[in-house]
Design an enzyme around this catalytic site. Structure first.
Site, mmCIF file in Angstrom:
data_model
loop_
_atom_site.group_PDB
_atom_site.id
_atom_site.type_symbol
_atom_site.label_atom_id
_atom_site.label_comp_id
_atom_site.label_asym_id
_atom_site.label_seq_id
_atom_site.Cartn_x
_atom_site.Cartn_y
_atom_site.Cartn_z
ATOM 1 N N ARG A 135 47.906 32.800 8.775
ATOM 2 C CA ARG A 135 48.839 33.951 8.804
ATOM 3 C C ARG A 135 49.254 34.300 7.381
ATOM 4 O O ARG A 135 49.996 33.550 6.735
ATOM 5 C CB ARG A 135 50.071 33.607 9.633
ATOM 6 C CG ARG A 135 51.143 34.678 9.614
ATOM 7 C CD ARG A 135 50.741 35.952 10.327
ATOM 8 N NE ARG A 135 50.576 35.718 11.767
ATOM 9 C CZ ARG A 135 49.899 36.557 12.571
ATOM 10 N NH1 ARG A 135 49.372 37.674 12.095
ATOM 11 N NH2 ARG A 135 49.771 36.273 13.857
ATOM 12 N N HIS A 169 42.244 42.400 5.730
ATOM 13 C CA HIS A 169 43.566 42.561 6.363
ATOM 14 C C HIS A 169 44.649 42.027 5.403
ATOM 15 O O HIS A 169 45.273 40.995 5.655
ATOM 16 C CB HIS A 169 43.528 41.767 7.658
ATOM 17 C CG HIS A 169 44.692 41.889 8.582
ATOM 18 N ND1 HIS A 169 46.002 41.787 8.176
ATOM 19 C CD2 HIS A 169 44.734 42.077 9.920
ATOM 20 C CE1 HIS A 169 46.790 41.905 9.233
ATOM 21 N NE2 HIS A 169 46.047 42.076 10.301
ATOM 22 N N ASP A 186 52.580 50.101 13.156
ATOM 23 C CA ASP A 186 51.219 49.603 13.389
ATOM 24 C C ASP A 186 50.314 50.817 13.539
ATOM 25 O O ASP A 186 50.225 51.415 14.613
ATOM 26 C CB ASP A 186 51.209 48.721 14.656
ATOM 27 C CG ASP A 186 49.930 47.918 14.798
ATOM 28 O OD1 ASP A 186 49.000 48.125 13.990
ATOM 29 O OD2 ASP A 186 49.869 47.071 15.720
ATOM 30 N N GLU A 225 45.526 47.562 4.851
ATOM 31 C CA GLU A 225 44.230 46.943 5.082
ATOM 32 C C GLU A 225 43.094 47.916 4.773
ATOM 33 O O GLU A 225 43.112 49.067 5.217
ATOM 34 C CB GLU A 225 44.139 46.486 6.543
ATOM 35 C CG GLU A 225 45.341 45.631 6.953
ATOM 36 C CD GLU A 225 45.398 45.341 8.445
ATOM 37 O OE1 GLU A 225 44.329 45.296 9.084
ATOM 38 O OE2 GLU A 225 46.507 45.161 8.972
HETATM 39 C C1 BG6 Z 1 47.077 44.426 12.491
HETATM 40 C C2 BG6 Z 1 47.005 45.114 13.822
HETATM 41 O O1 BG6 Z 1 45.966 44.771 11.735
HETATM 42 O O2 BG6 Z 1 47.065 43.014 12.700
HETATM 43 C C3 BG6 Z 1 48.196 44.679 14.670
HETATM 44 O O3 BG6 Z 1 46.995 46.525 13.639
HETATM 45 C C4 BG6 Z 1 48.204 43.172 14.794
HETATM 46 O O4 BG6 Z 1 48.119 45.300 15.947
HETATM 47 C C5 BG6 Z 1 48.189 42.559 13.418
HETATM 48 O O5 BG6 Z 1 49.377 42.771 15.498
HETATM 49 C C6 BG6 Z 1 48.153 41.027 13.419
HETATM 50 O O6 BG6 Z 1 47.092 40.561 14.176
HETATM 51 P P1 BG6 Z 1 46.905 39.021 14.419
HETATM 52 O O7 BG6 Z 1 45.724 38.883 15.355
HETATM 53 O O8 BG6 Z 1 46.627 38.388 13.088
HETATM 54 O O9 BG6 Z 1 48.196 38.518 15.026
#
Ligand code: BG6
Length: 304
Positions: free
Chosen positions: A71, A170, A215, A274
């Protein structure tokens, strides 16, 4: 298991050793910057040019475990974005961020930055992935850590059928306070607003500001964006090539609380911008086809 094809000793200022959770990580510590990249997911987990506050944001609650996403940092989303289109049992954002990549090369970069360190990793989608995907692609990710952070994701279709892929770098950016942040560069772009049932809107001339969960997937948005951070008095510029989508995300209060790997109080300190090709901008790669997605991130300390 650590997989590397490294032919030579590592350059000065670079070490390869267990990082958080014992996962293999390459650490860069040079006159230009500090940085790190885990082999798990080819995941950049830090970049801080000398004299700047950290630019890449990490959650203090992230898992660092095989099979789980990290994360924060720069997850590589591939070959789908968000939930799998038909199978909810598949991991969100694809399997690349959960895979053990091979470390192919680490060297001083001979590009314009001079004192940068370039790290290249690769992943073959047929190399025993636990997640079924009926295509053979070779992914190569190069991260160049210097005063700027240069990222390149190259995808080659080495199979004999065409394949459709979605991809995203991302990137989680550190900000002083999301409520004092503006994102510039997306005026006029159509966006899919996931907070309003996926309806489409057109961004007006004003920069994006944040007052709740945000989002959005901006489509046909091939230009650069800038994060204007009034609290940290700096601008982060994200230039890109080979990318037609830009995703902007902040989970705000309730969603942050609902995510076990995201601290309840961490949402004001991050924003994701992103560099992507997703939804309508998905790529179709014929057999032998290749696509390169590049982002170049730099900090401008001119007060915002
Ligand atoms: C973003 C998405 O890119 O990533 C969101 O647009 C999502 O909808 C977020 O909640 C985090 O995703 P994840 O799978 O890492 O929890």
């Amino acid at each position: 298991m650590l997989t590397t094809n490294l032919p030579n000793p590592l350059p000065p200022g670079v070490t390869l050793r267990p990082g958080r959770g014992g996962l293999d990580c390459l650490f860069v510590d040079t006159e230009a910057c500090t940085g790190e990249i885990h082999l798990h997911g080819a995941h950049v987990t830090g970049w801080q040019p000398r004299g700047s506050a950290p630019v890449v944001w990490m959650s203090g609650r992230s898992a660092f475990e095989p099979g789980k996403p990290i994360r924060g940092g720069i997850p590589i989303c591939f070959p789908w974005f968000g939930p799998h289109p038909s199978d909810p049992a598949q991991p969100p954002h694809g399997f690349a961020r959960l895979s053990a990549w091979t470390l192919d090369r680490v060297g001083r970069d001979d590009g314009p930055q001079g004192d940068a360190v370039a790290v290249t990793l690769s992943l073959r989608t047929d190399a025993g992935q636990p997640h079924a995907w009926p295509h053979r692609c070779l992914l190569t990710f190069k991260a160049t850590f210097g005063r700027e952070l240069a990222l390149e994701l190259a995808v080659s279709n080495v199979g004999d059928t065409p394949c459709i892929v979605q991809e995203a770098l991302h990137t989680y950016f550190s900000v002083g306070d999301i409520r004092q942040v503006a994102v510039e560069g997306l005026a006029g772009a159509t966006f899919v607003d996931k907070m309003r049932g996926g309806e489409r809107f057109v961004q007006d001339a004003a920069p994006i500001r944040f007052a709740g969960e945000t989002d959005r997937v901006y489509l046909g948005a091939a230009g650069a964006t800038t994060i204007v951070d009034a609290a940290l008095r700096r601008r982060i510029e994200i230039a890109k090539t080979g990318s037609r989508s830009t995703v902007v995300w902040n989970p705000w209060i309730a969603k942050a609380r609902a995510m076990p790997d995201f601290g309840d109080d961490e949402w004001p300190s991050m924003v994701c911008v992103e560099t992507a090709n997703v939804l309508d901008d998905a790529l179709t790669l014929p057999p032998g086809g290749e696509h390169r997605l590049q982002a170049l991130i730099r900090v401008d300390a001119t007060p915002a």
